[in-house]
Design an enzyme around this catalytic site. Structure first.
Site, PDB file in Angstrom:
ATOM      1  N   TYR A 129     -40.275  30.142 -82.809  1.00 25.67           N
ATOM      2  CA  TYR A 129     -41.375  29.775 -81.920  1.00 25.67           C
ATOM      3  C   TYR A 129     -41.076  30.152 -80.474  1.00 25.67           C
ATOM      4  O   TYR A 129     -41.776  29.721 -79.571  1.00 25.67           O
ATOM      5  CB  TYR A 129     -41.650  28.269 -81.992  1.00 25.67           C
ATOM      6  CG  TYR A 129     -42.223  27.798 -83.309  1.00 25.67           C
ATOM      7  CD1 TYR A 129     -41.650  28.188 -84.513  1.00 25.67           C
ATOM      8  CD2 TYR A 129     -43.319  26.958 -83.351  1.00 25.67           C
ATOM      9  CE1 TYR A 129     -42.163  27.754 -85.722  1.00 25.67           C
ATOM     10  CE2 TYR A 129     -43.838  26.515 -84.555  1.00 25.67           C
ATOM     11  CZ  TYR A 129     -43.255  26.918 -85.737  1.00 25.67           C
ATOM     12  OH  TYR A 129     -43.764  26.484 -86.932  1.00 25.67           O
ATOM     13  N   ASP A 141     -40.876  21.957 -88.474  1.00 26.70           N
ATOM     14  CA  ASP A 141     -42.329  21.907 -88.516  1.00 26.70           C
ATOM     15  C   ASP A 141     -42.789  21.663 -89.957  1.00 26.70           C
ATOM     16  O   ASP A 141     -43.628  20.796 -90.235  1.00 26.70           O
ATOM     17  CB  ASP A 141     -42.867  23.253 -88.001  1.00 26.70           C
ATOM     18  CG  ASP A 141     -44.330  23.205 -87.650  1.00 26.70           C
ATOM     19  OD1 ASP A 141     -44.933  22.129 -87.767  1.00 26.70           O
ATOM     20  OD2 ASP A 141     -44.879  24.252 -87.265  1.00 26.70           O
TER      21      ASP A 141
END
Ligand code: NAD
Length: 361
Positions: A123, A234
């Site tokens: 990310y 996540d």
């Protein structure tokens, strides 16, 4: 002493669950001065900017925010507002506690806190297309950046959390068997920190992410604190919230050195917006994590107890929990279930890392 906290009601169901949360905290006597600010679609409409400087400045000033879900406008040029907040304030640890409230299901003893690295890995935003021949998008590359410093601070946070909350074990989840450099670095740092904490009674194990995904549904009760890199965190944190009743009950904290932002894990639930039927529990539980962070842990425990008692009683619960209550009726029931503090002075708990119920004592 009163504390100033930025409140971002958010979009969709955000304003109604934020109202519910403010009511519950007020009923519990929390001494908070809310500084209400806009972000997301609401801010785009008012300021033509989904992340106004005035909101960022307010968070910089107070260092603490409670945030409803935000809708990132669709279209080129808009980054996710949530990702932008994490980057702006370097909120390196995403803490997601999950435990079973209503027993009698398959997973009665789940009580897990997942700590996800929040700023690096896949990310980090290092992505580009690769042109081959005439095709400008013949391939794409996303770079997973893992730094020693980034790994060190989030793994240390997980161990400090375990000590502060009377937990016994940290499980580090990785894929170092294949990604030997990036994931290998994360594991290496984890092993070194684990050795430091062993004399303090914190056990350590590491698991490869694919096996971990299976083990979480087969034997979730054996896990305690989990620490992992951004993408794995996540995915696994949503898997874990599924084990304990879904997104309507899942709070999260984004912790940095200079700021902390507390939020519900779920989104704006466009299908429920304006109907008054959303479950406010996740945001109320996020506000409890915020109270922990502000040193008001005893009050957070009282609110959690009232919320859990209301859910267990089952008479006034929202649709996602199998009931028919509105957001307002559920909130009324939580307020009614709040017990007075044991004594006038016992409400000031010591400062603690934001999290779930304390296992000490
Ligand atoms: P969502 O979490 O909004 O909804 C998924 C499902 O869960 C829906 O059926 C919804 O009704 C239900 N749900 C969610 N919260 C609930 C609650 N409090 N009570 C009862 N039911 C609830 O996910 P989505 O539909 O994928 O996303 C909708 C929007 O939210 C998108 O714009 C997305 O970008 C945004 N989003 C924001 C955040 C955030 O701000 N942290 C997180 C995720 C998604």
């Amino acid at each position: 002493m009163r504390t100033a906290v930025v409140l971002i009601p958010g979009d969709g169901i955000g304003p109604s669950i934020a109202d519910a949360t403010v009511r519950v905290l007020a009923a519990a006597g929390a001494e908070i001065d809310w500084d209400v600010r806009l972000a997301g679609l609401a801010a785009l409409a008012a300021h033509e900017n989904p992340m106004p400087d005035s909101t960022l400045e307010a968070i910089r000033r107070t260092g603490v925010a409670l945030k409803g879900p935000l809708e990132t406008p669709v279209g080129e040029g808009y980054r996710s507002v949530n990702v932008a907040l994490r980057k702006t304030f370097d909120l390196y640890a995403n803490v997601r506690p999950a435990h079973v409230i209503v027993r009698g299901g398959r997973f009665d003893t789940v009580d897990i806190v997942l700590v996800r690295e929040n700023t690096e890995g896949l990310y980090s935003g290092a992505e580009h297309y690769i042109k081959v021949g005439d095709d400008p998008r013949a391939a794409a590359e996303s770079v997973a950046i893992i730094t020693r410093t980034g790994s060190e601070r989030v793994i240390r946070y997980a161990f400090d959390y375990a000590v502060a909350h009377g937990r016994r074990k940290v499980t580090l989840v990785h894929k170092a068997n294949i990604l030997k450099y990036s994931q290998g670095l994360f594991l290496e740092v984890g092993r070194r920190i684990a050795a430091e904490f062993e004399p303090r009674g914190i056990a350590f194990e590491d698991r490869i992410v694919d096996a971990m995904a299976m083990n979480l549904v087969l034997h979730p009760e054996v896990f305690d604190v989990i620490v992992t890199t951004n993408l794995f965190g996540d995915i696994l944190s949503d898997e874990i919230s599924g084990l304990v009743g879904g997104l309507g009950l899942a709070p999260g904290a984004n912790i940095g050195v200079h700021a902390a932002i507390f939020e519900a894990v779920h989104g704006t639930a466009p299908d429920l917006a304006g109907k008054g039927v959303a479950n406010p529990s996740a945001l109320i539980l996020a506000a409890c994590m915020m109270l922990d962070h502000l040193g008001d842990g005893a009050r957070a425990d009282r609110i959690r107890a009232a919320l859990e008692a209301t859910i267990r009683a089952g008479h006034q619960v929202t649709r996602d929990l199998g009931g028919t209550a509105t957001t307002e009726a559920f909130t009324d029931a939580v307020v009614a279930a709040l017990r007075p503090p044991a004594s006038a002075t016992s409400d000031a708990g010591g400062r603690r890392l934001a999290g779930s119920r304390d296992r000490r004592g």
